[in-house]
Design an enzyme around this catalytic site. Structure first.
Site, PDB file in Angstrom:
ATOM      1  N   HIS A  45      47.901  32.708  45.666  1.00  0.00           N
ATOM      2  CA  HIS A  45      47.994  33.585  44.498  1.00  0.00           C
ATOM      3  C   HIS A  45      49.080  34.623  44.747  1.00  0.00           C
ATOM      4  O   HIS A  45      49.199  35.149  45.846  1.00  0.00           O
ATOM      5  CB  HIS A  45      46.647  34.275  44.276  1.00  0.00           C
ATOM      6  N   CYS A  50      50.018  32.619  38.419  1.00  0.00           N
ATOM      7  CA  CYS A  50      49.323  33.703  37.722  1.00  0.00           C
ATOM      8  C   CYS A  50      50.328  34.455  36.861  1.00  0.00           C
ATOM      9  O   CYS A  50      51.127  35.249  37.375  1.00  0.00           O
ATOM     10  CB  CYS A  50      48.641  34.644  38.704  1.00  0.00           C
ATOM     11  N   HIS A  74      46.408  30.833  36.212  1.00  0.00           N
ATOM     12  CA  HIS A  74      45.785  32.003  35.594  1.00  0.00           C
ATOM     13  C   HIS A  74      46.686  32.446  34.455  1.00  0.00           C
ATOM     14  O   HIS A  74      47.884  32.652  34.667  1.00  0.00           O
ATOM     15  CB  HIS A  74      45.693  33.173  36.577  1.00  0.00           C
ATOM     16  N   ASP A 129      42.554  34.809  32.576  1.00  0.00           N
ATOM     17  CA  ASP A 129      42.477  35.777  33.665  1.00  0.00           C
ATOM     18  C   ASP A 129      42.261  37.171  33.092  1.00  0.00           C
ATOM     19  O   ASP A 129      43.052  37.641  32.275  1.00  0.00           O
ATOM     20  CB  ASP A 129      43.781  35.722  34.474  1.00  0.00           C
ATOM     21  N   HIS A 130      41.204  37.813  33.544  1.00  0.00           N
ATOM     22  CA  HIS A 130      40.822  39.127  33.035  1.00  0.00           C
ATOM     23  C   HIS A 130      40.592  39.052  31.519  1.00  0.00           C
ATOM     24  O   HIS A 130      40.552  37.973  30.928  1.00  0.00           O
ATOM     25  CB  HIS A 130      41.856  40.187  33.391  1.00  0.00           C
ATOM     26  N   TYR A 147      36.487  41.528  33.870  1.00  0.00           N
ATOM     27  CA  TYR A 147      35.836  40.243  33.603  1.00  0.00           C
ATOM     28  C   TYR A 147      34.712  40.338  32.575  1.00  0.00           C
ATOM     29  O   TYR A 147      33.599  39.880  32.808  1.00  0.00           O
ATOM     30  CB  TYR A 147      35.308  39.653  34.919  1.00  0.00           C
TER      31      TYR A 147
END
Length: 400
Positions: free
Chosen positions: A242, A280, A307, A360-361, A377
């Site tokens: 990542h 990501c 992501h 993601d998030h 999250y």
């Protein structure tokens, strides 16, 4: 043609249950054995217990996120040999259980950083914000890291002084606690809330990297890859690193995965296809020089996990999480590049055709305010992101 729709699940204590994921149209689960301390072996029994639970709901354990790389491996201390041996065995055990993708990172001390976990965006939702001057105020004037003022541009230091001068003691302590503990504690952070003086311990962890520059960290990552990738190849497991978040140096610590030349170095350091990346978009988008489509095209063969989220960049290097579609990045172009790679894999008849992607998030909205979710999250905000990304995939797939 689509990427595999996945969701990060924090285990049996997660208020978002596997039953909910089924209702939401999720196909794969992204999770880890969060109850096992960093550096210890993941046993086959524990892996299979979680895998069987996931599969009993008709879902797949698509990716491990994360199998943490201990600090002792990152700095190559006296415990490294034991930690590497344990990591290798965990990889073998995951492979034996049919788990074929591991997301990990090589960020020193701090996994990810935000200065405001309750940032209000225009529509009234709650996002997360990295304010560069505020972070520097934390580093230089709250944490009081020696030499911190030399590590940032003079204009940012001046803004940081103003930020710090405007804070109460309580606000300064809350900022430090959020950065050191709150954002880290649920994702294998090095410090939890039980220690009496988190700032002191945090400084001790940072001090262990004294004399470490980017080249030294690269050497240690290469040593990790050389030890672990051959085991991963034998086990049928792919590693997906990542990128750093944010993808530029903070706290005087080197950051080594955050731009195109870092990926070029990574693939030269270990040429195995099992040495891959987690693409990501959110992390990489926080560096204005990054061209995300170029990075996708360059890394296409090695993208094992995705992501997706967006950020809004500000002139001084600050940014906030702006949702999944709107922001500084063109998510249509990013998704198009990913789906072209997906189509290429399908055309080759590859076994590992569907790249797992997760929202993601997410922005906290609606009933998210009535529940306690991990920072970044929320349920409804992420579900909105999943729906947006799913619709984007469906639309683009008809034209490529």
């Amino acid at each position: 043609m689509a990427l595999e729709k996945t969701w990060r699940w924090f285990g049996e204590k997660d208020p978002i249950t596997l039953d909910m994921l089924v209702q939401m149209g999720v196909e794969g689960v992204i999770t880890a054995l969060h109850h096992i301390p960093n550096g210890e072996i993941w046993s086959i029994d524990e892996i299979m217990r979680v895998k069987n639970l996931i599969e009993s709901h008709g879902l797949r354990w698509s990716v491990v996120e994360s199998l943490p790389v201990s600090e002792g491996i990152k700095i190559c201390n006296d415990d490294r040999a034991r930690l590497i041996k344990n990591y290798q065995q965990s990889v073998r055990n995951l492979g034996a259980c049919g788990i074929d993708t591991i997301c990990y990172n090589f960020m020193p001390v701090l996994d990810w950083a935000r200065t405001d976990l309750h940032y209000k965006i225009a529509n009234g939702g709650e996002s997360m914000y990295f304010d560069f001057p505020t972070f520097v105020a934390f580093d230089a004037f709250i944490l009081k890291r020696p030499g911190a003022e030399k590590d940032y541009p003079a204009e940012i230091i001046e803004k940081a002084k103003q930020v710090y001068a405007s804070m109460t003691t309580e606000e300064a302590e809350e900022l430090a606690y959020n950065i050191i503990v709150v954002t880290q504690g649920f994702i294998d952070g090095v410090i939890d809330g039980s220690v009496p003086d988190p700032k002191k311990l945090f400084l001790e962890f940072i001090d262990r990297y004294k004399g470490y520059d980017k080249n030294k960290m690269r050497e240690n990552l290469k040593a990790f890859l050389d030890d672990v990738i051959p085991v991963a190849e034998e086990a049928g497991v792919r590693l997906a690193i990542h990128p750093d978040d944010p993808p530029f140096p903070v706290l005087g610590l080197p950051r080594i995965i955050g731009q195109l030349d870092d990926y070029e170095w990574l693939f030269k350091a270990n040429s195995s296809p099992n040495n891959g990346v987690t693409f990501c978009a959110g992390s990489l988008s926080a560096r204005k020089e990054n061209n995300l489509v170029e990075i996708i095209n360059h890394c296409s063969e090695r993208i094992h996990f995705v992501h997706l989220r967006n950020t809004q960049l500000l002139p001084d290097g600050s940014f906030y999480e702006s949702g999944h579609l709107a922001g500084s990045q063109n998510m249509v172009q990013i998704m198009t590049a990913l789906l072209k790679e997906q189509k290429r894999r399908e055309g080759e008849g590859r076994k590992d055709t569907k790249m797992p992607v997760r929202p993601d998030h997410g922005i906290k909205i609606l009933d998210d305010y009535n529940n306690k979710y991990n920072p970044g999250y929320p349920l409804i905000g992420r579900l909105k992101g999943l729906a947006e990304l799913d619709g984007l995939m469906a639309g683009i797939s008809n034209f490529i």
